[in-house]
Write an enzyme that holds these catalytic residues in place. Structure first.
Site, mmCIF file in Angstrom:
data_model
loop_
_atom_site.group_PDB
_atom_site.id
_atom_site.type_symbol
_atom_site.label_atom_id
_atom_site.label_comp_id
_atom_site.label_asym_id
_atom_site.label_seq_id
_atom_site.Cartn_x
_atom_site.Cartn_y
_atom_site.Cartn_z
ATOM 1 N N SER A 9 47.313 34.580 29.869
ATOM 2 C CA SER A 9 46.474 34.946 31.013
ATOM 3 C C SER A 9 47.107 36.147 31.711
ATOM 4 C CB SER A 9 46.380 33.780 32.007
ATOM 5 O OG SER A 9 45.812 34.193 33.234
ATOM 6 N N TYR A 38 50.461 27.404 37.007
ATOM 7 C CA TYR A 38 49.693 28.152 36.020
ATOM 8 C C TYR A 38 50.429 29.417 35.599
ATOM 9 C CZ TYR A 38 45.573 30.104 33.701
ATOM 10 O OH TYR A 38 44.696 30.636 32.771
#
Length: 267
Positions: A146, A159
């Site tokens: 990501s 995350y």
């Protein structure tokens, strides 16, 4: 299922295939004539979706597994090896995105879930295929990271940490496997319109639909790129974020009011 020249069509093994990026990638590979080994926790739902696509049953197989359960994902991999053969591309796509606040004790369990799913789950997805790919001297492992892997963002501690680990794990594997003819591709999506991002209540610049992401991801994997941010505009943002001095970066992110939602509502 064979290709037009009579040879067995190449095989994709992908986790998290029941929705979002995983489902869009599966559809793109099916369009290209690949065979599919599809993994998801919701096996019945995924199987129904495959039937609805009208694909021949020889083209696909569904394996129900939760990547957090090492026995389940390794059983799915072994079943794929026995029933369909050694994949040509393995995409470790299954992942979760949820905000945490480490001032709450209960969010330590959420952090563990993020790491178990996004990092350990990725490693457990790759592991069963490594020896076979090395012996064959071909194959491609794809890790879905990501843009959040580039810097730590408020509310995204778990995350960002998990996706940063994905980047480093894939980079390590790339160095270890290149002498064996096995490629490792790291893809870093920006904001993609999926069930995960639809829960966000903050601006998402350069939001991209999943089918467009899948098209660009398919091309990047076929090219064997080492690292690719999709869409390219987020690649520019990521480069700027990466090189911002820490002091300036801290002032910018410290002024942001938006935070990723926690799994449990704040009081």
């Amino acid at each position: 299922m064979s290709s037009p020249n009579g040879q067995m069509a190449p095989l994709l093994f992908i986790t998290g295939a029941s929705s979002g990026i995983g489902q869009a990638l599966a559809a793109r590979y099916a369009q290209a004539g690949w065979r599919l080994a599809l993994v998801a926790r919701r096996g019945a739902l995924l199987q129904q979706w495959c039937v609805e696509q009208g694909w021949p049953v020889s083209q696909w197989a569904v394996y129900e597994a939760d990547v957090r359960d090492l026995a389940q994902i390794q059983a799915a991999a072994q079943a794929c090896l026995q029933q369909q053969g050694v994949p040509d591309v393995v995409v470790a796509n299954a992942g979760i995105s949820v905000g945490i606040d480490l001032s709450y004790q209960e969010d330590l369990a959420v952090l563990k879930d993020l790491l178990d799913t996004n990092v350990l789950g990725l490693a457990a997805t790759f592991q069963p295929f490594l020896d076979a790919m090395k012996q064959r001297r071909s194959g491609c492992l794809v890790g879905i990271a990501s843009v959040a892997s580039v810097r730590g963002l408020p509310g995204h501690a778990g995350y960002c940490a998990a996706k940063g680990a994905v980047v480093q794990l894939c980079e390590t594997l790339r160095g270890e496997l290149q002498a064996h003819g096995v490629k490792v591709v790291t893809l870093a999506p920006g904001y993609i319109d999926t069930p995960l991002t639809r829960e966000n209540d903050y601006p998402m610049p350069f939001l991209m639909n999943a089918a467009d992401f899948a098209e660009q991801a398919f091309r990047a994997i076929q090219q064997g790129v080492r690292w690719r941010v999709i869409p390219w505009q987020m690649g520019v943002v990521a480069s700027i974020m990466r090189w911002l001095p820490r002091g300036l970066f801290d002032r910018i992110v410290g002024a942001q009011q938006h935070r990723k939602k926690r799994r449990r509502s704040d009081p």
